[in-house]
Every structure is written in structure tokens, then in C-alpha cells.
Design a protein around this motif. Sequence first.
Motif, short mmCIF file in Angstrom:
data_model
loop_
_atom_site.label_atom_id
_atom_site.label_comp_id
_atom_site.label_asym_id
_atom_site.label_seq_id
_atom_site.Cartn_x
_atom_site.Cartn_y
_atom_site.Cartn_z
N CYS A 221 -4.36 71.08 45.58
CA CYS A 221 -5.69 71.17 46.18
C CYS A 221 -5.69 70.73 47.64
CB CYS A 221 -6.69 70.34 45.38
SG CYS A 221 -7.09 71.08 43.78
N GLY A 222 -4.77 69.84 48.00
CA GLY A 222 -4.71 69.38 49.38
C GLY A 222 -3.82 70.23 50.25
N ASN A 223 -3.21 71.26 49.69
CA ASN A 223 -2.28 72.09 50.46
C ASN A 223 -2.70 73.55 50.45
OD1 ASN A 223 0.05 72.34 52.07
ND2 ASN A 223 1.24 73.07 50.32
N GLY A 224 -4.01 73.78 50.34
CA GLY A 224 -4.51 75.13 50.52
C GLY A 224 -5.13 75.79 49.31
N LEU A 225 -4.98 75.23 48.10
CA LEU A 225 -5.53 75.91 46.93
C LEU A 225 -7.05 75.98 46.99
CD1 LEU A 225 -5.07 77.25 44.20
CD2 LEU A 225 -5.25 74.99 43.13
N LEU A 226 -7.70 74.89 47.42
CA LEU A 226 -9.17 74.92 47.48
C LEU A 226 -9.67 75.96 48.47
CD1 LEU A 226 -10.26 71.17 47.31
CD2 LEU A 226 -10.05 72.85 45.47
N LEU A 227 -8.93 76.16 49.55
CA LEU A 227 -9.35 77.16 50.52
C LEU A 227 -9.24 78.57 49.94
CD1 LEU A 227 -7.71 75.70 53.75
CD2 LEU A 227 -9.94 75.21 52.75
N LEU A 228 -8.20 78.80 49.14
CA LEU A 228 -8.07 80.11 48.50
C LEU A 228 -9.15 80.30 47.43
CD1 LEU A 228 -4.19 80.43 48.12
CD2 LEU A 228 -5.68 81.56 49.77
N ILE A 229 -9.47 79.23 46.73
CA ILE A 229 -10.57 79.32 45.76
C ILE A 229 -11.85 79.72 46.46
CG2 ILE A 229 -12.04 78.00 44.18
CD1 ILE A 229 -9.59 76.30 43.50
N ARG A 230 -12.11 79.07 47.60
CA ARG A 230 -13.34 79.38 48.34
C ARG A 230 -13.34 80.83 48.81
NH1 ARG A 230 -17.90 77.38 47.65
NH2 ARG A 230 -16.89 75.33 47.55
N LYS A 231 -12.19 81.32 49.23
CA LYS A 231 -12.10 82.71 49.69
C LYS A 231 -12.51 83.67 48.58
CE LYS A 231 -8.78 86.16 51.37
NZ LYS A 231 -7.36 86.43 51.71
N HIS A 232 -12.15 83.36 47.35
CA HIS A 232 -12.45 84.26 46.25
C HIS A 232 -13.83 84.03 45.64
CE1 HIS A 232 -8.07 84.78 46.51
NE2 HIS A 232 -8.25 85.91 45.86
N ILE A 233 -14.27 82.78 45.58
CA ILE A 233 -15.50 82.50 44.85
C ILE A 233 -16.75 82.76 45.67
CG2 ILE A 233 -15.84 80.04 45.41
CD1 ILE A 233 -16.34 79.59 42.37
N ASP A 234 -16.67 82.62 46.99
CA ASP A 234 -17.87 82.79 47.81
C ASP A 234 -18.51 84.17 47.67
OD1 ASP A 234 -18.04 80.24 48.70
OD2 ASP A 234 -17.43 80.63 50.76
N PRO A 235 -17.74 85.27 47.65
CA PRO A 235 -18.40 86.58 47.54
C PRO A 235 -18.93 86.88 46.14
CG PRO A 235 -16.20 86.76 48.54
CD PRO A 235 -16.30 85.41 47.91
N MET A 236 -18.61 86.05 45.16
CA MET A 236 -19.02 86.34 43.79
C MET A 236 -20.48 85.99 43.55
SD MET A 236 -15.59 84.83 41.90
CE MET A 236 -16.26 85.03 40.24
N ALA A 237 -21.07 86.64 42.57
CA ALA A 237 -22.44 86.32 42.17
C ALA A 237 -22.44 85.06 41.32
CB ALA A 237 -23.05 87.48 41.39
N ARG A 238 -23.53 84.31 41.38
CA ARG A 238 -23.65 83.14 40.51
C ARG A 238 -23.59 83.59 39.06
NH1 ARG A 238 -24.89 78.48 42.79
NH2 ARG A 238 -25.74 77.61 40.86
N GLY A 239 -22.84 82.84 38.26
CA GLY A 239 -22.67 83.19 36.86
C GLY A 239 -21.41 83.99 36.59
#
Length: 505
Positions: A24-42
Amino acid sequence: MTDTASQAHPHPADVSFDGGDLDCGNGLLLLIRKHIDPMARGQLLEILSTEISVDEDLPAWCRLTSNDLVSFTKTGKQRSFLICKGKFDERGKAEEKPAAKVSAPAAAPAPAAAPVRRPAPAIPPLAVTGIGSWPRPRWMVDAMHAYVEGRLDEAAFHQTADDAVRLAAAAQERAGVDIVTDGEQRRDSYASFVATRLDNCQLIPLTDLLPLVDDPEEFERELRALDVPAADVRHPAIFGRISRSRPLALHEFDFLSTVTDKPIKVALPGPYLLTRTMWMECLQERAYQSREELAEDIVTALRAELADLIDAGVALVQFDEPVLSEVVFSGPKSRPSFMCGALSETRSPEHELGFARDLMNAVVSGAPRARTAVHVCRGNWTPDESVALAGSYAPLLNTLGAMKVGAYLLEMCTPRAGEMELLRALPAEARIGVGVVNQKCAHVEGCEDVEARIRHAIDLFGAERVLLHPDCGFATFADNPICAAVPAETKLARIAEAARHVRGG
């Protein structure tokens, strides 16, 4: 996605990606954000990982960001996490929607007609202007969050922002300014907005940066100074080589020029500021070998933007470089802050100042000098003067003087800025913008006090060289305005009133 991992979850994922051995401290959270932000809630995101520390860190991140961890599977070293964006009970609302796709934001809709270009009006002596930002209405902030999170399309966002810009421009004109800004109404902050305009760049919540800082507890204390949830404030992250396929701020000027006939100033984040804030080794090493290489692409983007703004008729293009203060000031009030690019590496002050000077000169090379400016302050994320940087301009004078810009717009009203006399060392041909009201103070300065500061500046530099403004913007961060709209207008009006008295006297 592996079939075994997917079949083990009780629900199919809408989007899936493999994080490999990143923690998480070496880039995983940033990749998660890249994928999850465009998604719809739910909707559901599957994350594959072989890193053992993610077992503990990812559930903690889910709790922090109010996303639900639906299920977890493990086969050998391969882990699979199924995360719901938002609460899982919202899943039913999204099941009929197509799976979200990660892609670059759509280009802004083309205007109905080409904007009318006109020559940039001359800026008169003792011209009054804001630094840039103006308090945004609550509905504008809500629209901004909805747009960044993919819940509001770009056309609707810009229609909303147009209304906010009309209000900001009208307030400035009522106050009597000579140079108008659009109040940065379309921006989440003075600098990070570029992540919504550059290719391969995206905004992520500040909470996602906690694993990347050396002192998370200190970072959390700084976030609490914002007085807003840290998840509401976002920071740019790079996922590939950046480029400028659409303007950063030209569209802001084009609209503002339809609602005012006054000279217009556009503020842009400076190249050193952008390099410091955007360089995170955990991701950039995939696209850039060094921050110097990243800086080359930043300079290219800013040069193109500057050329377009000058051609369009912008009277003054201001580059914000508050991080220069963080480089030189030391002591208890000088700890690095997220606002000043604390997440990136720094070398000696001499090296950093030289780097900043060279980047600025690379951006402005060939541009009309009189239409470029640099702004420096000491931090503007909270009204609390006790936590901001302090120190005179003495250690910055050589660097500022070597920047080939036509004006220096400097914080001077606050006692933290030191003596105005030091600024006589700046190039004699440059204009000197002097902060004559402090946007952080709740009270409105008296006209006599503002007049006295103006007359002092005239004595030092001559009226022809002096520009007048607040120390910094009124709302550097959209969610955390330093000053409300009514006192902001009153403070600008006080500068304009004092300037009229001085001109008439």
C-alpha cells in the motif's frame, strides 16, 4: 483476472486488476484509486495481490475511505480482495449499469462559436487584483466532487462553474479591481486541478498518501488543520508519461472574457511546484527515471499553455511557487506541508533553488516578459498564522531576481514576510506586487493602514512599478476557503478605495 480467484468470490467483479507485489505504501493504493474512481457506487472491484502486508493494510484503507471489503480469498501466495465502492447495500442500485471502464476524461465540449480574441489591455500603475482563488459557493463545491468522482458529466460541470465564475467576477468588479480572475472556480485547488486536464494524471484523496510519507502522524496533524475531511482534498498522481492534449486554463479565460471587459489574469501552478507535488517514486519510476525527466514534460505542457494564453489576450499569467518558501525557511514553523510538495525528495536549498529558477526560465523563454509573473507566499491552507512558514525574502532574492518574469506578486502584509525594503534588490525593470491586506485575518484592514502600505511601496519602487493585491488567494482549496465571499469582497474593495485615495493624492 484468474478464473479461480473470481469464482471464489460470492459476487462477480465489475472491474479487476493485478497489483502484483506492490504494497500500500509503494503504489498499490494509487492503482486502486485509478480503477475505483470511475466506477459507480455499489460496483465491485477485484484486487489481486501477492504482497502479505496488504492483508492488514487494505481492510484498514477500506474502513478509512468508507468502502466495503466484501470478501477475501487466498490460493498460495495469490490473494484476491473484492471491494465495493461505497456501501455494499448500494450494490443493487448499480447492478443494471455496465461495468465502469478506466479511461481518460472526455474532452470539454466545443463552444458554439470560436471565442473572440482581442489584444491584452495594458495594466495601469497601482492596479488592484486578487491573487487568484475566490470562495466557491457550496453548490459549486458539491458539483466539483461529483465531477471528480464521475457522478457529473463534464458539460454539466462546466455549466455549473460558469455560474460560479459569473458571481466571482461580479464581486471583484463591485470591489473595484483593475484586473479580474475567474476565482479558480473550476479548480479543486490552486495546483492539483492540472490532474484533471493532463493525460495520464488523476486526482486521489490525500488520505491515500498516508503510506507514502515519512511521518504519517505529522501528516495527519497537518490534514486536521484543514478543518475538512482529508478524503475531500485531492492530490495529483501520475500513471504514465504526462502530456497536454487539451488546455489547462485557456477555457477558463475564454469564458471569463465573455463576462468582463477588464484585463484578465490567469494563475498557473509553477513548474517547480508541479514537479515537487507530482513526483512520487513509487509510481513515476515506471514512466520517468528521475524527477528531472518528469520536469521536462511539465515544462513542455506549461510552455504550450503560456503561449496559448498570451495569444488569446491574457493580460498577465501568474505562476504560483509557494514551495520556494519551504525550501529556504527553517525552524519550528518550517516543517514541510502537503501544500508545499512534502511528498517528494529534496536536496540542498542551493540545488533546489537553482532547479526552480531553471524550470521557470525554461517555461517563460520567448514569452513577452511584461505579461508573466511569479507569486510566492508562505502557505495558505489555514487562517492560523502560527502554523504557516515565516521568514523574510532575503534567501529568495537571488533566485527570484534570476527568473525572467515581468512581475513578482508577493505576500507582504503579514509580519511573517519580513521587510519590504529587501525587495529593492529585485530587477529594476520588473513590477512589484505588494500584499496590502491579509486574507487570513478576520477583520478588514482600515483604509489608512492600507494607504500607508501603498505609499511605502511607492517610495521604494515608484508608482509605475507597483501592483496591489491581498497576500494570497481567498480560497486556495475549494473545500477550505480562508475567507468567506463577503469579507473577501470587502477586503478587495478596501484595497481599491485606498488606491483611489493614493492616486488622487
